[in-house]
Design a protein around this motif. Structure first.
Motif, PDB file in Angstrom:
ATOM      1  N   ASN A   1       0.823  -1.213   0.000  1.00 58.04           N
ATOM      2  CA  ASN A   1       0.000   0.000   0.000  1.00 58.04           C
ATOM      3  C   ASN A   1       0.854   1.260   0.000  1.00 58.04           C
ATOM      4  OD1 ASN A   1      -2.626  -1.120  -0.074  1.00 58.04           O
ATOM      5  ND2 ASN A   1      -2.420  -1.694   2.068  1.00 58.04           N
ATOM      6  N   ASP A   2       1.991   1.224   0.717  1.00 59.95           N
ATOM      7  CA  ASP A   2       2.903   2.376   0.680  1.00 59.95           C
ATOM      8  C   ASP A   2       3.381   2.632  -0.746  1.00 59.95           C
ATOM      9  OD1 ASP A   2       2.689   2.749   3.415  1.00 59.95           O
ATOM     10  OD2 ASP A   2       4.576   1.702   3.869  1.00 59.95           O
ATOM     11  N   TYR A   3       3.745   1.565  -1.448  1.00 53.54           N
ATOM     12  CA  TYR A   3       4.205   1.710  -2.831  1.00 53.54           C
ATOM     13  C   TYR A   3       3.108   2.347  -3.687  1.00 53.54           C
ATOM     14  CZ  TYR A   3       5.989   0.577  -7.461  1.00 53.54           C
ATOM     15  OH  TYR A   3       6.430   0.658  -8.769  1.00 53.54           O
TER      16      TYR A   3
ATOM     17  N   ARG B   1      -0.164  10.005  -3.041  1.00 51.14           N
ATOM     18  CA  ARG B   1      -1.029  10.101  -1.868  1.00 51.14           C
ATOM     19  C   ARG B   1      -0.200  10.069  -0.575  1.00 51.14           C
ATOM     20  NH1 ARG B   1      -4.215   6.295  -5.212  1.00 51.14           N
ATOM     21  NH2 ARG B   1      -3.066   4.632  -4.166  1.00 51.14           N
ATOM     22  N   GLN B   2       1.089   9.777  -0.722  1.00 55.06           N
ATOM     23  CA  GLN B   2       2.009   9.709   0.414  1.00 55.06           C
ATOM     24  C   GLN B   2       3.360  10.220  -0.076  1.00 55.06           C
ATOM     25  OE1 GLN B   2       4.040   5.976   2.396  1.00 55.06           O
ATOM     26  NE2 GLN B   2       1.854   5.959   2.873  1.00 55.06           N
ATOM     27  N   SER B   3       4.031  10.972   0.769  1.00 52.64           N
ATOM     28  CA  SER B   3       5.336  11.486   0.346  1.00 52.64           C
ATOM     29  C   SER B   3       6.397  10.391   0.467  1.00 52.64           C
ATOM     30  CB  SER B   3       5.728  12.703   1.180  1.00 52.64           C
ATOM     31  OG  SER B   3       5.880  12.329   2.528  1.00 52.64           O
ATOM     32  N   VAL B   4       7.428  10.537  -0.327  1.00 56.74           N
ATOM     33  CA  VAL B   4       8.552   9.606  -0.315  1.00 56.74           C
ATOM     34  C   VAL B   4       9.627  10.193   0.587  1.00 56.74           C
ATOM     35  CG1 VAL B   4      10.331   8.496  -1.715  1.00 56.74           C
ATOM     36  CG2 VAL B   4       8.035   8.831  -2.649  1.00 56.74           C
ATOM     37  N   SER B   5      10.155   9.355   1.470  1.00 59.93           N
ATOM     38  CA  SER B   5      11.255   9.798   2.331  1.00 59.93           C
ATOM     39  C   SER B   5      12.383   8.779   2.237  1.00 59.93           C
ATOM     40  CB  SER B   5      10.779   9.943   3.776  1.00 59.93           C
ATOM     41  OG  SER B   5      10.339   8.686   4.270  1.00 59.93           O
ATOM     42  N   TYR B   6      13.572   9.222   2.578  1.00 62.53           N
ATOM     43  CA  TYR B   6      14.757   8.376   2.475  1.00 62.53           C
ATOM     44  C   TYR B   6      15.449   8.337   3.835  1.00 62.53           C
ATOM     45  CZ  TYR B   6      13.751   9.130  -2.394  1.00 62.53           C
ATOM     46  OH  TYR B   6      13.111   9.187  -3.608  1.00 62.53           O
ATOM     47  N   ASP B   7      15.958   7.175   4.206  1.00 71.64           N
ATOM     48  CA  ASP B   7      16.648   7.027   5.487  1.00 71.64           C
ATOM     49  C   ASP B   7      17.947   7.834   5.539  1.00 71.64           C
ATOM     50  OD1 ASP B   7      14.659   5.380   6.448  1.00 71.64           O
ATOM     51  OD2 ASP B   7      15.672   3.533   5.847  1.00 71.64           O
ATOM     52  N   HIS B   8      18.512   8.101   4.374  1.00 68.20           N
ATOM     53  CA  HIS B   8      19.722   8.919   4.288  1.00 68.20           C
ATOM     54  C   HIS B   8      19.652   9.711   2.987  1.00 68.20           C
ATOM     55  CE1 HIS B   8      23.958  10.027   3.796  1.00 68.20           C
ATOM     56  NE2 HIS B   8      24.060   9.845   5.103  1.00 68.20           N
TER      57      HIS B   8
ATOM     58  N   GLU C   1      18.516   9.046  -2.054  1.00 69.68           N
ATOM     59  CA  GLU C   1      17.637   9.615  -3.072  1.00 69.68           C
ATOM     60  C   GLU C   1      18.265   9.528  -4.453  1.00 69.68           C
ATOM     61  OE1 GLU C   1      14.933  13.523  -4.052  1.00 69.68           O
ATOM     62  OE2 GLU C   1      16.277  13.570  -2.328  1.00 69.68           O
ATOM     63  N   GLU C   2      19.524   9.885  -4.564  1.00 74.83           N
ATOM     64  CA  GLU C   2      20.211   9.840  -5.857  1.00 74.83           C
ATOM     65  C   GLU C   2      20.271   8.411  -6.401  1.00 74.83           C
ATOM     66  OE1 GLU C   2      24.606  10.714  -7.723  1.00 74.83           O
ATOM     67  OE2 GLU C   2      24.014  11.787  -5.914  1.00 74.83           O
ATOM     68  N   ILE C   3      20.422   7.455  -5.517  1.00 72.34           N
ATOM     69  CA  ILE C   3      20.532   6.050  -5.935  1.00 72.34           C
ATOM     70  C   ILE C   3      19.174   5.474  -6.302  1.00 72.34           C
ATOM     71  CG2 ILE C   3      21.132   3.729  -5.123  1.00 72.34           C
ATOM     72  CD1 ILE C   3      23.152   5.139  -3.213  1.00 72.34           C
ATOM     73  N   LEU C   4      18.138   5.825  -5.526  1.00 74.06           N
ATOM     74  CA  LEU C   4      16.845   5.175  -5.665  1.00 74.06           C
ATOM     75  C   LEU C   4      15.885   5.858  -6.636  1.00 74.06           C
ATOM     76  CD1 LEU C   4      16.271   4.237  -1.934  1.00 74.06           C
ATOM     77  CD2 LEU C   4      17.021   2.737  -3.800  1.00 74.06           C
ATOM     78  N   VAL C   5      16.057   7.140  -6.874  1.00 71.39           N
ATOM     79  CA  VAL C   5      15.141   7.836  -7.785  1.00 71.39           C
ATOM     80  C   VAL C   5      15.503   7.461  -9.207  1.00 71.39           C
ATOM     81  CG1 VAL C   5      14.425  10.078  -8.658  1.00 71.39           C
ATOM     82  CG2 VAL C   5      14.695   9.708  -6.205  1.00 71.39           C
ATOM     83  N   ARG C   6      14.504   6.971  -9.894  1.00 69.86           N
ATOM     84  CA  ARG C   6      14.698   6.567 -11.284  1.00 69.86           C
ATOM     85  C   ARG C   6      14.579   7.791 -12.186  1.00 69.86           C
ATOM     86  NH1 ARG C   6      11.829   1.529 -14.159  1.00 69.86           N
ATOM     87  NH2 ARG C   6      12.059   2.265 -16.253  1.00 69.86           N
TER      88      ARG C   6
END
Length: 94
Positions: free
Chosen positions: A66-68, A75-82, A86-91
């Motif tokens: 559901n988060d995905y 409907r939900q913001s994306v956050s990163y643990d570090h 973001e640079e690695i995971l954002v396509r």
């Protein structure tokens, strides 16, 4: 049908999946999977691969499916643990 030349961008297929009309489609035909497809509203083959991977006991128990769907549909913001993640995971968009 030539399995090596199946179009992965057939909009009619994605419309069908967004409606949850997937009875008879291997691994996408259960009631809860069809609900998830409607919630996710797939627009690409990557979405189909993701929903298939997320519909497993571990991700389901953590509500990752559901988060995905919520993050994909803003409907939900994306956050990163570090911040470096973001640079690695954002396509990149093409």
């Amino acid at each position: 049908m030539d399995i090596d030349h199946v179009a992965l961008d057939d909009e009619k297929v994605y419309e069908m999946l967004r409606r949850g009309d997937s009875i008879g489609v291997f691994q996408l035909e259960g009631d809860k999977m069809r609900q998830l497809l409607r919630r996710l509203a797939p627009t690409s083959f990557d979405d189909i691969a993701a929903v298939n991977a997320l519909y497993r006991p571990g991700p389901l128990s953590e509500n990752v499916h559901n988060d995905y769907a919520d993050r994909k549909n803003h409907r939900q913001s994306v956050s990163y643990d570090h911040e470096d993640l973001e640079e690695i995971l954002v396509r990149p968009t093409v």
